[in-house]
Design an enzyme around this catalytic site. Structure first.
Site, PDB file in Angstrom:
ATOM      1  N   ARG A  77      35.254  43.398  65.799  1.00 41.49           N
ATOM      2  CA  ARG A  77      36.790  43.391  65.641  1.00 41.49           C
ATOM      3  C   ARG A  77      37.413  42.966  66.747  1.00 41.49           C
ATOM      4  NH1 ARG A  77      35.715  47.687  61.627  1.00 41.49           N
ATOM      5  NH2 ARG A  77      35.028  49.441  63.174  1.00 41.49           N
ATOM      6  N   PHE A  88      38.275  41.469  51.875  1.00 43.19           N
ATOM      7  CA  PHE A  88      37.312  42.670  51.792  1.00 43.19           C
ATOM      8  C   PHE A  88      37.979  43.635  53.053  1.00 43.19           C
ATOM      9  CE2 PHE A  88      34.843  38.954  50.247  1.00 43.19           C
ATOM     10  CZ  PHE A  88      34.719  39.245  49.148  1.00 43.19           C
ATOM     11  N   ASP A 131      41.715  43.328  49.161  1.00 43.80           N
ATOM     12  CA  ASP A 131      40.383  44.220  48.855  1.00 43.80           C
ATOM     13  C   ASP A 131      40.757  44.666  47.325  1.00 43.80           C
ATOM     14  OD1 ASP A 131      38.314  45.949  50.568  1.00 43.80           O
ATOM     15  OD2 ASP A 131      38.684  46.874  48.639  1.00 43.80           O
ATOM     16  N   SER A 132      39.463  44.907  46.561  1.00 45.37           N
ATOM     17  CA  SER A 132      39.812  45.434  45.271  1.00 45.37           C
ATOM     18  C   SER A 132      40.023  46.947  45.319  1.00 45.37           C
ATOM     19  CB  SER A 132      38.393  44.977  44.459  1.00 45.37           C
ATOM     20  OG  SER A 132      37.215  45.631  45.273  1.00 45.37           O
ATOM     21  N   ALA A 173      38.443  39.294  45.098  1.00 44.89           N
ATOM     22  CA  ALA A 173      38.281  38.448  46.248  1.00 44.89           C
ATOM     23  C   ALA A 173      38.010  37.076  45.871  1.00 44.89           C
ATOM     24  CB  ALA A 173      37.601  38.894  47.231  1.00 44.89           C
ATOM     25  N   ASP A 182      34.286  39.741  54.825  1.00 46.92           N
ATOM     26  CA  ASP A 182      33.373  40.840  55.332  1.00 46.92           C
ATOM     27  C   ASP A 182      32.978  41.489  54.086  1.00 46.92           C
ATOM     28  OD1 ASP A 182      31.689  42.620  56.545  1.00 46.92           O
ATOM     29  OD2 ASP A 182      33.472  43.689  57.198  1.00 46.92           O
ATOM     30  N   CYS A 202      25.982  41.623  55.348  1.00 48.94           N
ATOM     31  CA  CYS A 202      25.361  42.596  55.745  1.00 48.94           C
ATOM     32  C   CYS A 202      24.105  43.121  54.776  1.00 48.94           C
ATOM     33  CB  CYS A 202      26.314  44.063  55.696  1.00 48.94           C
ATOM     34  SG  CYS A 202      27.094  44.465  54.222  1.00 48.94           S
TER      35      CYS A 202
HETATM   36  N1  SAH Z   1      35.777  44.726  56.770  1.00 49.19           N
HETATM   37  C1  SAH Z   1      35.853  46.222  56.340  1.00 49.19           C
HETATM   38  C2  SAH Z   1      34.747  46.583  55.737  1.00 49.19           C
HETATM   39  C3  SAH Z   1      34.405  45.936  54.483  1.00 49.19           C
HETATM   40  S1  SAH Z   1      33.647  46.745  53.333  1.00 49.19           S
HETATM   41  C4  SAH Z   1      35.973  46.912  57.918  1.00 49.19           C
HETATM   42  O1  SAH Z   1      35.928  46.359  58.739  1.00 49.19           O
HETATM   43  O2  SAH Z   1      36.355  48.106  57.625  1.00 49.19           O
HETATM   44  C5  SAH Z   1      33.626  45.866  51.810  1.00 49.19           C
HETATM   45  C6  SAH Z   1      34.832  46.208  51.074  1.00 49.19           C
HETATM   46  O3  SAH Z   1      34.877  45.065  49.893  1.00 49.19           O
HETATM   47  C7  SAH Z   1      35.187  47.263  50.390  1.00 49.19           C
HETATM   48  O4  SAH Z   1      36.546  47.875  51.094  1.00 49.19           O
HETATM   49  C8  SAH Z   1      35.355  47.007  49.033  1.00 49.19           C
HETATM   50  O5  SAH Z   1      36.429  47.910  48.296  1.00 49.19           O
HETATM   51  C9  SAH Z   1      35.739  45.558  49.072  1.00 49.19           C
HETATM   52  N2  SAH Z   1      35.166  44.820  47.669  1.00 49.19           N
HETATM   53  C10 SAH Z   1      33.977  44.979  46.969  1.00 49.19           C
HETATM   54  N3  SAH Z   1      33.893  43.879  45.992  1.00 49.19           N
HETATM   55  C11 SAH Z   1      35.097  43.443  46.087  1.00 49.19           C
HETATM   56  C12 SAH Z   1      35.635  42.301  45.491  1.00 49.19           C
HETATM   57  N4  SAH Z   1      34.910  41.599  44.525  1.00 49.19           N
HETATM   58  N5  SAH Z   1      36.915  41.557  45.790  1.00 49.19           N
HETATM   59  C13 SAH Z   1      37.446  42.390  46.590  1.00 49.19           C
HETATM   60  N6  SAH Z   1      37.007  43.429  47.532  1.00 49.19           N
HETATM   61  C14 SAH Z   1      35.926  43.811  47.276  1.00 49.19           C
END
Ligand code: SAH
Length: 351
Positions: free
Chosen positions: A168, A184, A206-207, A235, A255, A295
């Protein structure tokens, strides 16, 4: 050669506990390893700017099946093997004696437990308090001059992605004056650091509506009200829609959650990463920056870079890797357990 714990029903049949063939696997071993893990965190320069840290990172700290996070003195435990479950009492006692925490909370990890005991129910309740009193309100903690809150009762994973801490800060350096898309976003941790570094505007995508609500609160609490937009959508669909509409950003952060959980899923996941990055790259203004993570432990850094190459070819955009990112120091990689390396990120300048 070594001593370990066998579970013949588990996907991972043997978990090594020691390379010393005379060392007993008993409560003393668990306690020693826990104290050693805590001592390493105490001298870790990567953790000076925060009071939230991963205290114990499973195999990498010689403690398979045990994850422990500390948010401002509130400890969250994940026990994900039967053996760690059996060591429950010594784990809780040792953490309690070493840290005098406000509370120790246990969260059950369904997904992992299924690998440990096929067809089983979770070992314990999804949420339990092992010591102290669990707060009703979210717990506040610091990360690099910013404050965040974690809801220990309902947080995803353990509630905050500590592994991205250093990243970050790295990414924020590209964000001064920038329009940033944080895809995400979860609770907007990348967004907060970007805005602190002077980003003009961040769009969190985010979803999860709950995650976005927490993002809005966190950004306002840090004095960034009115400088972000929260978009709840899938997304893949939303990025495509923006591409069609000609929307462009100075910085695009991707992410996503883990796409590959085992080697059998590598091909399918690689296609998903390629598609995502192809669309993400198309949204970067010429000369701007794409920050992209995976990840999935089974997709190594070399393969991830090749996937990015395919994505850039298909997007018709040239990109240079300017920085390589990995998991924070409280998620160390044990040399005898290279599988513990799972997070990789590339910062690319896209022309
Ligand atoms: N970047 C964040 C962590 C991301 S975790 C941080 O630093 O805190 C992954 C995220 O992706 C989750 O919040 C989940 O709700 C979201 N997610 C999962 N599938 C998704 C999709 N198809 N579209 C949008 N968001 C999604």
């Amino acid at each position: 050669m070594a001593r370990g714990i066998i579970n013949q029903q588990a996907q991972i049949a043997v978990r090594l506990m020691t390379w010393d063939e005379t060392e007993a696997i008993d409560d003393g071993l668990w306690a020693r390893r826990i104290r050693a893990a805590i001592a390493r965190r105490a001298v870790d320069p990567g953790l000076r700017e925060t009071n939230a840290r991963r205290l114990i990172f499973g195999e990498s700290d010689g403690l398979p099946g045990l994850i422990a996070d500390d948010y401002a003195g509130h400890i969250v435990l994940h026990l994900s093997t039967l053996a760690a479950g059996n060591a429950h009492d010594v784990i809780v006692d040792t953490l309690d004696a070493a840290l005098k925490p406000v509370c120790i909370i246990e969260r059950d990890d369904d997904e992992r437990m299924r690998h440990e005991r096929p067809g089983s129910k979770p070992m314990g309740p999804a949420f339990a308090v092992a010591r102290g009193t669990a707060p009703d309100a979210p717990v506040e903690f610091r990360e690099g001059g910013l404050t965040f809150q974690v809801d220990l009762r309902s947080g995803q994973k353990t509630g905050f992605y500590l592994d991205q801490r250093d990243n970050r800060a790295r990414v924020a350096r590209y964000c001064a004056g920038a329009s940033v898309l944080n895809a995400f976003s979860f609770t907007g941790a990348f967004a907060a650091h970007a805005l602190a570094a002077g980003a003009a505007h961040v769009t969190n995508l985010d979803s999860s509506a709950d995650a976005l609500k927490l993002a809005e609160t966190a950004l306002a609490a840090n004095g960034f009200a009115g400088r972000s937009t929260q978009v709840q959508a899938d997304a893949f669909e939303q990025l495509r829609a923006w591409r069609m509409a000609g929307e462009r950003f100075d910085v695009v952060i991707l992410d996503p959650p883990k796409f590959a959980h085992n080697t059998g899923q590598i091909d399918r996941a690689a296609r998903a990463y390629k598609d995502l990055n192809r669309i993400g790259m198309a949204l970067v203004k010429p000369g701007g920056v794409l920050v992209t993570f995976s990840c999935s432990g089974v997709i190594d850094a070399g393969l991830f870079q090749k996937i990015l190459f395919s994505a850039s070819l298909e997007a018709g955009r040239e990109a240079q890797v300017v920085e390589r990112l990995t998991q924070a120091s409280d998620h160390p990689v044990l040399l005898t357990f290279p599988e513990s390396e799972y997070l990789k990120g590339l910062i690319c300048r896209v022309t």
